[in-house]
Design a protein around this motif. Sequence first.
Motif, PDB file in Angstrom:
ATOM      1  N   ALA A 115       0.805  -1.219   0.000  1.00 23.43           N
ATOM      2  CA  ALA A 115       0.000   0.000   0.000  1.00 23.43           C
ATOM      3  C   ALA A 115       0.839   1.271   0.000  1.00 23.43           C
ATOM      4  O   ALA A 115       0.399   2.302  -0.515  1.00 23.43           O
ATOM      5  N   THR A 116       2.034   1.215   0.559  1.00 24.14           N
ATOM      6  CA  THR A 116       2.862   2.417   0.645  1.00 24.14           C
ATOM      7  C   THR A 116       4.337   2.026   0.653  1.00 24.14           C
ATOM      8  O   THR A 116       4.690   0.949   1.179  1.00 24.14           O
ATOM      9  N   PRO A 117       5.219   2.840   0.092  1.00 21.43           N
ATOM     10  CA  PRO A 117       6.646   2.502   0.047  1.00 21.43           C
ATOM     11  C   PRO A 117       7.281   2.204   1.404  1.00 21.43           C
ATOM     12  O   PRO A 117       8.130   1.306   1.483  1.00 21.43           O
ATOM     13  N   PRO A 118       6.937   2.910   2.512  1.00 23.05           N
ATOM     14  CA  PRO A 118       7.575   2.571   3.799  1.00 23.05           C
ATOM     15  C   PRO A 118       7.406   1.110   4.201  1.00 23.05           C
ATOM     16  O   PRO A 118       8.323   0.514   4.777  1.00 23.05           O
ATOM     17  N   ASN A 119       6.248   0.514   3.913  1.00 27.54           N
ATOM     18  CA  ASN A 119       6.056  -0.903   4.234  1.00 27.54           C
ATOM     19  C   ASN A 119       7.068  -1.763   3.485  1.00 27.54           C
ATOM     20  O   ASN A 119       7.647  -2.701   4.036  1.00 27.54           O
ATOM     21  N   LEU A 120       7.260  -1.439   2.219  1.00 25.56           N
ATOM     22  CA  LEU A 120       8.193  -2.210   1.401  1.00 25.56           C
ATOM     23  C   LEU A 120       9.637  -1.963   1.820  1.00 25.56           C
ATOM     24  O   LEU A 120      10.472  -2.874   1.740  1.00 25.56           O
ATOM     25  N   VAL A 121       9.923  -0.751   2.273  1.00 23.32           N
ATOM     26  CA  VAL A 121      11.277  -0.443   2.748  1.00 23.32           C
ATOM     27  C   VAL A 121      11.604  -1.281   3.982  1.00 23.32           C
ATOM     28  O   VAL A 121      12.696  -1.872   4.100  1.00 23.32           O
ATOM     29  N   VAL A 122      10.665  -1.351   4.934  1.00 19.51           N
ATOM     30  CA  VAL A 122      10.875  -2.138   6.152  1.00 19.51           C
ATOM     31  C   VAL A 122      10.984  -3.623   5.803  1.00 19.51           C
ATOM     32  O   VAL A 122      11.846  -4.340   6.339  1.00 19.51           O
ATOM     33  N   HIS A 123      10.114  -4.086   4.925  1.00 17.93           N
ATOM     34  CA  HIS A 123      10.171  -5.480   4.464  1.00 17.93           C
ATOM     35  C   HIS A 123      11.529  -5.784   3.830  1.00 17.93           C
ATOM     36  O   HIS A 123      12.134  -6.832   4.100  1.00 17.93           O
ATOM     37  N   SER A 124      12.008  -4.875   3.005  1.00 18.06           N
ATOM     38  CA  SER A 124      13.297  -5.062   2.344  1.00 18.06           C
ATOM     39  C   SER A 124      14.445  -5.122   3.348  1.00 18.06           C
ATOM     40  O   SER A 124      15.385  -5.906   3.181  1.00 18.06           O
ATOM     41  N   GLU A 125      14.371  -4.323   4.407  1.00 13.89           N
ATOM     42  CA  GLU A 125      15.428  -4.318   5.421  1.00 13.89           C
ATOM     43  C   GLU A 125      15.452  -5.642   6.179  1.00 13.89           C
ATOM     44  O   GLU A 125      16.528  -6.164   6.497  1.00 13.89           O
ATOM     45  N   LEU A 126      14.281  -6.217   6.436  1.00 16.58           N
ATOM     46  CA  LEU A 126      14.228  -7.538   7.078  1.00 16.58           C
ATOM     47  C   LEU A 126      14.893  -8.592   6.201  1.00 16.58           C
ATOM     48  O   LEU A 126      15.699  -9.410   6.679  1.00 16.58           O
ATOM     49  N   VAL A 127      14.563  -8.562   4.912  1.00 16.64           N
ATOM     50  CA  VAL A 127      15.153  -9.532   3.981  1.00 16.64           C
ATOM     51  C   VAL A 127      16.659  -9.338   3.883  1.00 16.64           C
ATOM     52  O   VAL A 127      17.428 -10.307   3.827  1.00 16.64           O
ATOM     53  N   ARG A 128      17.084  -8.070   3.878  1.00 13.91           N
ATOM     54  CA  ARG A 128      18.529  -7.783   3.769  1.00 13.91           C
ATOM     55  C   ARG A 128      19.295  -8.321   4.972  1.00 13.91           C
ATOM     56  O   ARG A 128      20.479  -8.677   4.863  1.00 13.91           O
ATOM     57  N   GLU A 129      18.619  -8.386   6.113  1.00 14.52           N
ATOM     58  CA  GLU A 129      19.247  -8.919   7.323  1.00 14.52           C
ATOM     59  C   GLU A 129      19.151 -10.438   7.401  1.00 14.52           C
ATOM     60  O   GLU A 129      19.512 -11.040   8.426  1.00 14.52           O
ATOM     61  N   GLY A 130      18.644 -11.070   6.335  1.00  7.47           N
ATOM     62  CA  GLY A 130      18.553 -12.526   6.312  1.00  7.47           C
ATOM     63  C   GLY A 130      17.328 -13.078   7.010  1.00  7.47           C
ATOM     64  O   GLY A 130      17.255 -14.278   7.283  1.00  7.47           O
ATOM     65  N   LEU A 131      16.340 -12.212   7.282  1.00  7.16           N
ATOM     66  CA  LEU A 131      15.121 -12.627   7.962  1.00  7.16           C
ATOM     67  C   LEU A 131      13.989 -12.761   6.946  1.00  7.16           C
ATOM     68  O   LEU A 131      14.068 -12.240   5.837  1.00  7.16           O
ATOM     69  N   GLN A 132      12.947 -13.451   7.348  1.00  9.63           N
ATOM     70  CA  GLN A 132      11.779 -13.555   6.487  1.00  9.63           C
ATOM     71  C   GLN A 132      10.995 -12.244   6.554  1.00  9.63           C
ATOM     72  O   GLN A 132      10.746 -11.702   7.627  1.00  9.63           O
ATOM     73  N   GLY A 133      10.610 -11.729   5.385  1.00  7.26           N
ATOM     74  CA  GLY A 133       9.878 -10.470   5.353  1.00  7.26           C
ATOM     75  C   GLY A 133       8.422 -10.632   5.749  1.00  7.26           C
ATOM     76  O   GLY A 133       7.948 -11.740   6.050  1.00  7.26           O
ATOM     77  N   PHE A 134       7.715  -9.538   5.767  1.00  8.90           N
ATOM     78  CA  PHE A 134       6.288  -9.561   6.087  1.00  8.90           C
ATOM     79  C   PHE A 134       5.502 -10.177   4.939  1.00  8.90           C
ATOM     80  O   PHE A 134       5.917 -10.150   3.779  1.00  8.90           O
ATOM     81  N   HIS A 135       4.315 -10.699   5.252  1.00 16.33           N
ATOM     82  CA  HIS A 135       3.406 -11.205   4.234  1.00 16.33           C
ATOM     83  C   HIS A 135       2.517 -10.073   3.729  1.00 16.33           C
ATOM     84  O   HIS A 135       2.484  -8.982   4.296  1.00 16.33           O
ATOM     85  N   PHE A 136       1.759 -10.381   2.677  1.00 11.35           N
ATOM     86  CA  PHE A 136       0.948  -9.348   2.018  1.00 11.35           C
ATOM     87  C   PHE A 136      -0.023  -8.677   2.990  1.00 11.35           C
ATOM     88  O   PHE A 136      -0.215  -7.463   2.976  1.00 11.35           O
ATOM     89  N   PHE A 137      -0.660  -9.467   3.857  1.00 11.78           N
ATOM     90  CA  PHE A 137      -1.664  -8.924   4.768  1.00 11.78           C
ATOM     91  C   PHE A 137      -1.170  -8.838   6.215  1.00 11.78           C
ATOM     92  O   PHE A 137      -1.987  -8.779   7.136  1.00 11.78           O
ATOM     93  N   SER A 138       0.129  -8.829   6.409  1.00  9.42           N
ATOM     94  CA  SER A 138       0.659  -8.766   7.779  1.00  9.42           C
ATOM     95  C   SER A 138       0.210  -7.514   8.514  1.00  9.42           C
ATOM     96  O   SER A 138      -0.047  -7.539   9.729  1.00  9.42           O
ATOM     97  N   VAL A 139       0.133  -6.389   7.792  1.00 13.27           N
ATOM     98  CA  VAL A 139      -0.238  -5.127   8.437  1.00 13.27           C
ATOM     99  C   VAL A 139      -1.750  -4.914   8.487  1.00 13.27           C
ATOM    100  O   VAL A 139      -2.221  -3.994   9.166  1.00 13.27           O
ATOM    101  N   THR A 140      -2.523  -5.764   7.803  1.00  9.37           N
ATOM    102  CA  THR A 140      -3.956  -5.512   7.644  1.00  9.37           C
ATOM    103  C   THR A 140      -4.732  -5.449   8.962  1.00  9.37           C
ATOM    104  O   THR A 140      -5.566  -4.544   9.138  1.00  9.37           O
ATOM    105  N   PRO A 141      -4.524  -6.381   9.911  1.00 10.77           N
ATOM    106  CA  PRO A 141      -5.287  -6.275  11.170  1.00 10.77           C
ATOM    107  C   PRO A 141      -5.092  -4.924  11.871  1.00 10.77           C
ATOM    108  O   PRO A 141      -6.052  -4.335  12.374  1.00 10.77           O
ATOM    109  N   LEU A 142      -3.872  -4.432  11.880  1.00  5.96           N
ATOM    110  CA  LEU A 142      -3.607  -3.125  12.473  1.00  5.96           C
ATOM    111  C   LEU A 142      -4.294  -2.020  11.691  1.00  5.96           C
ATOM    112  O   LEU A 142      -4.897  -1.113  12.263  1.00  5.96           O
ATOM    113  N   GLY A 143      -4.207  -2.111  10.361  1.00  5.27           N
ATOM    114  CA  GLY A 143      -4.813  -1.087   9.520  1.00  5.27           C
ATOM    115  C   GLY A 143      -6.319  -1.026   9.684  1.00  5.27           C
ATOM    116  O   GLY A 143      -6.904   0.065   9.752  1.00  5.27           O
TER     117      GLY A 143
END
Length: 610
Positions: free
Chosen positions: A154-182
């Motif tokens: 939905a917005t670039p900041p979500n993808l930026v945070v997801h990308s940082e997780l992946v860059r650290e070797g972690l599994q990124g967020f899923h498509f609807f990970s933020v949806t309950p909060l939203g």
Amino acid sequence: MNSELIWVLTLLFIAVVLFATGKVRMDAVALLVIIAFVLSGTLTLSEAFAGFSDPNVILIAALFIIGDGLVRTGVATKMGAWLMQVAGNSETKMLVLLMLTVAGLGAFMSSTGVVAIFIPVVLGVSLRMKISPARLLMPLSFAGLISGMMTLVATPPNLVVHSELVREGLQGFHFFSVTPLGVLVLILGILYMLVARSALAGRNETQQGDDWKRPTFRSLIKTYHLAGRARRLALRHGSPMIGRRLDDLKLRERYGANVIGVERWRHFRRVMVDPQGVTEFRERDVLLIDMSASDVDLRQFCSEQLLEPMVLRGEYFSDRALDVGMAEVSLVPESELTGKSVRDIGFRTRYGLNVVGLRREGVAFEGDVADEPLQLGDILLVVGNWKRITQLGLHNRNFLVLNLPVEESDASPAHSQAPHALFCLVLMVALMLTDEIPNPIAAIIACLLMGKFRCVSVESAYRAIHWPSIILIVGMMPFAQALQKTGGVDLIVRGLMDIGGGYGPYGMLICLFMMCAAIGLFISNTATAVLMAPIALAAAKSMGVSPYPFAMVVAMAASAAFMTPVSSPVNTLVLAPGNYRFSDFVKIGVPFTFIVMVVSVVTIPLLFPF
């Protein structure tokens, strides 16, 4: 603190100041940052340009194209029309439906684009309800911001945070990970705005923009005395017109009937077809005819040609704004067509448009427009395809397009492809949910299909990408690398630990949210996420807890840009139409930002345990 870190922090401070003052374009600042890092030796060339190889940059660019496809096919515009129809005259119902619709659309396309589409809708509703637009425009902008909390894309900041997780070797967020909060924030946002709008009730002055100075279809029909002249006539079975070309029928010479539109069944719906000289009529066609120059009895015409009169409501042209365009045009000085009539010019054959009215010295011409010699200063009212009207103004040396009506903003050049656009959107989401296909690849597949189905053209696709945003993201990414390389991240994390570490993970979440919110007052939410994501992950590592709640709070805080009109483009868009002051956003935005912080700090650990 070493000299390299001092240089990086100084550069960061200069960038923030330039962002805040707005004297230098943000994308230019981002490129200057890359140059400064390379020339100073802080980063290598590959490190400074690493952002260009980030897959999420490609994903963001593709999402701009997806959003453009939804606009060009009229999906977003139809949502606005549906909103006005369902809400009726209830302000409360309008506010609730408006925020739900904008948040829903913004979950899959640019929130800035969605808000821009709905601003004229809100202004029109406000005028009809006789209320101040300020009561609905701020809820509109808040819903646009909340839409960033609805899905991963939905917005670039979500993808930026997801990308940082992946860059650290972690599994990124899923498509609807933020949806309950939203969803939770959206519900609270609706309830909050139902109460908070009363604080804006006294704002009676409106600046409704240039759209309210432009004519409408209704005003043009009135100006040119077209009411009562148009007829809708359906071809009955056995009509002698079926299978014959328009030029061969000579309807204008025989009956004074000028065919200005043909409704035809295609793909289980009626669409408007441009009537050309070679157009062959079919059974079940419905003709839109201008009878202004006719002395023939309508019943005689219908009897001879086996035509059936149909209802023609006053809102016909407005309802057909996606299909039928209308505009005022004038001859340019020294035009070679001066002194010639519309018939002499062969206007319909030459330009694909119909002339239905003429104004001379401000007075509508009452006779047969087709045979009247044109004079310099005459204004013609033309009807036809929006694309042909645009081409008449851009690629013609004889005519100048003077006024495009308000309905032009609703015109969608690919509206017939709306089902295909929705299919592409659903397919993209489905592919992203499988986790088998990378998100950028899923978005690119959807873009290619939109091109295949003609929802977008090559030119419109490249125009749709907001390149300044892409360059901003790419240019700010080196800051995270530079801060880590020079020890800046560790320094900031130690400071955060000194402040909030003693209060445990919950205290750190509060510190991170407040820090993101403070930085977001001066720079874009995307740049905020780029800077804060590595700091959040480092803080989690330092405390020995899961990085996911810390990363999620950064994503939520980056979207919570409610406090000032310059915190986000969506706030800036509604500033003038709503006639808001800076203090209005502070008064309404600060309490709601606090609410979002409390919700985030309480809810995120439940969804993403420490």
